[in-house]
Design an enzyme around this catalytic site. Structure first.
Site, mmCIF file in Angstrom:
data_model
loop_
_atom_site.group_PDB
_atom_site.id
_atom_site.type_symbol
_atom_site.label_atom_id
_atom_site.label_comp_id
_atom_site.label_asym_id
_atom_site.label_seq_id
_atom_site.Cartn_x
_atom_site.Cartn_y
_atom_site.Cartn_z
ATOM 1 N N CYS A 49 14.899 -19.086 -47.831
ATOM 2 C CA CYS A 49 13.885 -18.359 -47.068
ATOM 3 C C CYS A 49 14.001 -16.919 -47.312
ATOM 4 C CB CYS A 49 13.929 -18.895 -45.810
ATOM 5 S SG CYS A 49 15.580 -18.470 -44.849
ATOM 6 N N ALA A 50 13.354 -16.056 -46.262
ATOM 7 C CA ALA A 50 13.357 -14.664 -46.580
ATOM 8 C C ALA A 50 14.827 -13.971 -46.486
ATOM 9 C CB ALA A 50 12.526 -14.068 -45.770
#
EC number: 2.7.1.211
Length: 656
Positions: A27-28
C-alpha cells in the site's frame, strides 16, 4: 543495483525465503505479505533492516512498514525475489485462507461493528452524562430534581442517547449488507421492521403477560400466528437476519434476469427475510443472546466473580492484539438489553487505563530519549481516552515487560471491580472518561479500581525493568535500545547533495480546507503512534489536496490516494488521503501531477470524492507527516484542533 536491493534481499531471507511467501502486495506505506508460516519470520532481524520502520500482523497479513518509498522497495523486492505481486483483494483472500474459523468470525464481527462505533460511543457519552444528572445527589436530591433546566436537558438527551441503542438493529442490518456488498437500503428497511413502533418494545416484553401478548401483540393468519415483538437493542437477531437478506439477494441476482431484477430481487429477498426474522430468526436469536449474556452475567455475579473478573482483566489486552475483543461489543450490547446494564464493560475500561499507565512509566524511565517521548506521551493520552493500540504496538509490546505489567494491573483492578459489583449503563469511550458510563450509584466506587489500574502497572513496570523480569532489551545499565531508528532521507539526489544549515525552518502549510487535529487522534495506529513520522491529521471539508510548500513530488502512489513531497530545503512530507483508501484502487481520486514534477505552494495535486469515499464506509481524515524527522524537528503551529484553510501553516520543520 536497485536503491533497496540489499535491504530487499535481507527482508526476503528474514521472512523465510521465497518458498514462505504465499502472496505479496503493498500500500502507500507497507509491504503486505501472506506467509505460509508466520513463525519463520525473524522479527528481530527485520527490525534491524535500515529500510524497515516496524511490523505487525493483522487479518492474516504480515505487514512491514517501509514508508513512502515503498513502491521503490517493492520493485526491488520483486526483482531480487522473482515474486510477482498480486492485487490487494487477492492478498486479502489469500490471508483469509490462513485464518481459522474463529479468526474469520472475529474479522466479520469487526467489519460489522466498526462502522457503528462512533454512534455507540456518542450514545455512551450522552447516557453517561444523564447518569450524572439522574444519579449524583446534592443535599439528598439529584440534579434533575433540583433544576427544571437540567431536568429538561436530561429529558431531551434521551432522544439521541437511548435512540442509538433502541435502534441498534437498524445499524447492524445496514452494516451487514455493507460488508456483504449487497443493497444497503434493504438492510436499513429490514432493521426498521425489527424495531417498528407497531411492535411490542423489547424492553416491555418481560413485563407483559403471555395472555396479553397473545391477545394484543400477534399477527393472526388463520392457521398460524406470529408474535408482534420488537428487537430493540438485540444484536444476534439483527445480524442473522442481515446475513439471510444478503445471501438471498445474491442468490436471486444470479437467477433473475437483469431486465426485471430491480423489481423482483428486492421483493424476493426482503419479504421472506422479514417473515423469517419474526417467525424463526428473531425468537431463536433472542434466546441465544440471552443465553450468552446470562452466562457472562452469572460469571461476574457468582461467588467466583473475583476470579472471572481477574482473568478477563488479564486477558483483554491480548484479545485486542488478536482482534477477538470485537466480540465483547456484541456481548456488552446484549447484557444491556437483558439486564439494563453491563458488568463486563468496566473491566474493558480498566484495561485501557492500565496500558496507558505502563506507557507513562516507560516515559519516566526513558525520559532522556526524546524520540521515544514523541511516541510515549501521545500513546498514554490515547490509551487514557480509550484507544490502546498506539500504546500497545508503539511501546508496550516492543519492550514486553510494560505490557505484562499492564495485564497484571488490569487483572487486579478487574477483580476489585467485580467484587464491588460495579456495572455500566452503557458502552462508553473508554479510559478515564469511561467513568461517565458507570451507573450513578457506582461512579464513586469505580474510582478505586481506576486508581489501581494506574498505580499497579506503573509500579510493576518500574520493578520489572529494575529486576530484569520479562525484559531482554531494556536492562538497567545497558542503555535504552532505540527501537525507533528510522532510515535516513531517501529522496531527491540534488537535495541530498545540498548542505542545509542547522536551524533552517520550513513552513508546512495545510494542503486542505478542514479541521486540523493532533496526529495521535488518527484512527490508524501506524500513523497515530508516529511510526511514519510526526505531524497532524486534517479532516477535509472539500476534495482538493494542494502542495504544502515549494518542492518536488518524490512519490505518487499508483492509486493516487497518497503522495510524498520534498521541499526545496529537504523536508520530506507524506500526505495520505483517508484510511484504508488503498482498497478503492484509485476510484474517486484524480492526480494532477506525476512523480518527479516540481510544484509550488498551493498548486493542486489531487482531487478526491469525499462522498464516494464515505459511501464505501471509509474515513477521509488525512495525515500530513514529516517522514525525515531525524533531519528535521517538526513542531505544530497554532491551537489544535482548529479550522484551517489550505495555505495556513500547520507544522514548522526545523533543521537539526
Amino acid at each position: 543495483m536497485g536503491k533497496f536491493e540489499k535491504d530487499a534481499k535481507e527482508l526476503l531471507e528474514a521472512i523465510g525465503g521465497k518458498e514462505n511467501v504465499a502472496a505479496v502486495t503493498h500500500c502507500a506505506t507497507r509491504m503486505r505479505f501472506v506467509l505460509n508460516d508466520d513463525d519463520k519470520a525473524d522479527k528481530d532481524r527485520i527490525e534491524k533492516i535500515p529500510a524497515t520502520k516496524g511490523m505487525f500482523t493483522n487479518a492474516g497479513q504480515f505487514q512491514v512498514i517501509i514508508g513512502n518509498d515503498v513502491p521503490t522497495f517493492y520493485n526491488d523486492f520483486s526483482a531480487v525475489s522473482g515474486i510477482e505481486g498480486v492485487s490487494k483483494e487477492a492478498v486479502k483472500s489469500q490471508a483469509k485462507s490462513h485464518q481459522n474459523p474463529i479468526q474469520r468470525l472475529v474479522g466479520t464481527l469487526s467489519e460489522i461493528f466498526t462502522p457503528l462505533l462512533p454512534a455507540i460511543i456518542v450514545g455512551g457519552l450522552i447516557l453517561g452524562f444523564r447518569n450524572i444528572l439522574e444519579g449524583v445527589q446534592f443535599g439528598g436530591s439529584t440534579i434533575v430534581e433540583n433544576s427544571q433546566f437540567w431536568s429538561g436537558v436530561n429529558s431531551f438527551l434521551w432522544l439521541p442517547g437511548e435512540a442509538i441503542f433502541q435502534f441498534l438493529p437498524v445499524g447492524i442490518a445496514w452494516s451487514v449488507t455493507r460488508k456483504m456488498g449487497t443493497t444497503q437500503i434493504l438492510g436499513i428497511v429490514l432493521g426498521i421492521t425489527l424495531v417498528s413502533p407497531q411492535l411490542l418494545n423489547a424492553y416491555a416484553v418481560n413485563s407483559t403477560s403471555a395472555a396479553e401478548i397473545a391477545k394484543n401483540w400477534t399477527w393472526d393468519f388463520g392457521f398460524f400466528t406470529m408474535d408482534k415483538i420488537g428487537y430493540q437493542a438485540q444484536v444476534i437477531p439483527a445480524m442473522a437476519a442481515g446475513f439471510l437478506l444478503a445471501y438471498l439477494e445474491k442468490f436471486f441476482r444470479k437467477h433473475i434476469p437483469e431486465a426485471v431484477s430491480m423489481i423482483f430481487v428486492p421483493l424476493f429477498a426482503l419479504l421472506p427475510t422479514i417473515v423469517a426474522a419474526h417467525a424463526i430468526i428473531g425468537p431463536i436469536g433472542w434466546k441465544i443472546g440471552q443465553g450468552i449474556s446470562f452466562v457472562v452475567n452469572t460469571g461476574l455475579t457468582s461467588s467466583l466473580s473475583w476470579l472471572f473478573g481477574g482473568i478477563f482483566g488479564i486477558l483483554y489486552a491480548p484479545l485486542v492484539i488478536t482482534g477477538l475483543h470485537h466480540t465483547t461489543l456484541a456481548i456488552d450490547s446484549q447484557l444491556i438489553a437483558d439486564f439494563g446494564s453491563t458488568n463486563l464493560w468496566p473491566l474493558i475500561d480498566l484495561s485501557n487505563i492500565a496500558q496507558g499507565a505502563s506507557v507513562l512509566a516507560i516515559y519516566f524511565l526513558h525520559k532522556k530519549n526524546e524520540k521515544e517521548a514523541e511516541i510515549s506521551v501521545p500513546s498514554t493520552i490515547s490509551a487514557w481516552l480509550g484507544v490502546t493500540e498506539p500504546a500497545m504496538f508503539g511501546i508496550n509490546l516492543k519492550y514486553v515487560y510494560p505490557f505484562v505489567a499492564a495485564m497484571i494491573g488490569s487483572g487486579v483492578a478487574g477483580m476489585v471491580s467485580t467484587i464491588m459489583g460495579i456495572r455500566a449503563n452503557s458502552i462508553g469511550v473508554g479510559g478515564l472518561p469511561g467513568i461517565l458510563a458507570i451507573r450513578g450509584t457506582d461512579m464513586l466506587k469505580f474510582t478505586i479500581p481506576m486508581l489501581i489500574a494506574i498505580v499497579v502497572p506503573f509500579i510493576l513496570t518500574m520493578f520489572f525493568r529494575q529486576a530484569g523480569i520479562f525484559n531482554k532489551i531494556d536492562r538497567v545499565g545497558s542503555g535504552v535500545q532505540d527501537v525507533f531508528d528510522t532510515a535516513t532521507l531517501e529522496g531527491n539526489e540534488e537535495i541530498k547533495k545540498t548542505t542545509i544549515a542547522a536551524g533552517t525552518q520550513v513552513a508546512i502549510a495545510s494542503p486542505l480546507n478542514g479541521q486540523v487535529q493532533p496526529l495521535s487522534a488518527a484512527k490508524d495506529p501506524v500513523f497515530g503512534e508516529g511510526l511514519m513520522g510526526q505531524g497532524v491529521i486534517i479532516e477535509p471539508s472539500d476534495g482538493t489536496l494542494v502542495a504544502p510548500f515549494d518542492g518536488v513530488v518524490s512519490a505518487l502512489f499508483p492509486t493516487n490516494h497518497a503522495i510524498g513531497l520534498i521541499s526545496d530545503q529537504g523536508a520530506e512530507v507524506l500526505m495520505h488521503i483517508g484510511m484504508d483508501t488503498v482498497k478503492l484502487d484509485g476510484k474517486g481520486f484524480t492526480a494532477h501531477v506525476k512523480q518527479g514534477d516540481t510544484v509550488k505552494l498551493g498548486q493542486k495535486l489531487i482531487d478526491f470524492d469525499i462522498d464516494f469515499i464515505k459511501s464505501q464506509g471509509l474515513i477521509v481524515e488525512t495525515p500530513v507527516i514529516l517522514t525525515n524527522q531525524d533531519i528535521y524537528q517538526p513542531d505544530t503551529e497554532g491551537d489544535i484542533p482548529r479550522a484551517v484553510k489550505a495555505g495556513d501553516v500547520v507544522v514548522t520543520a526545523t533543521k537539526r
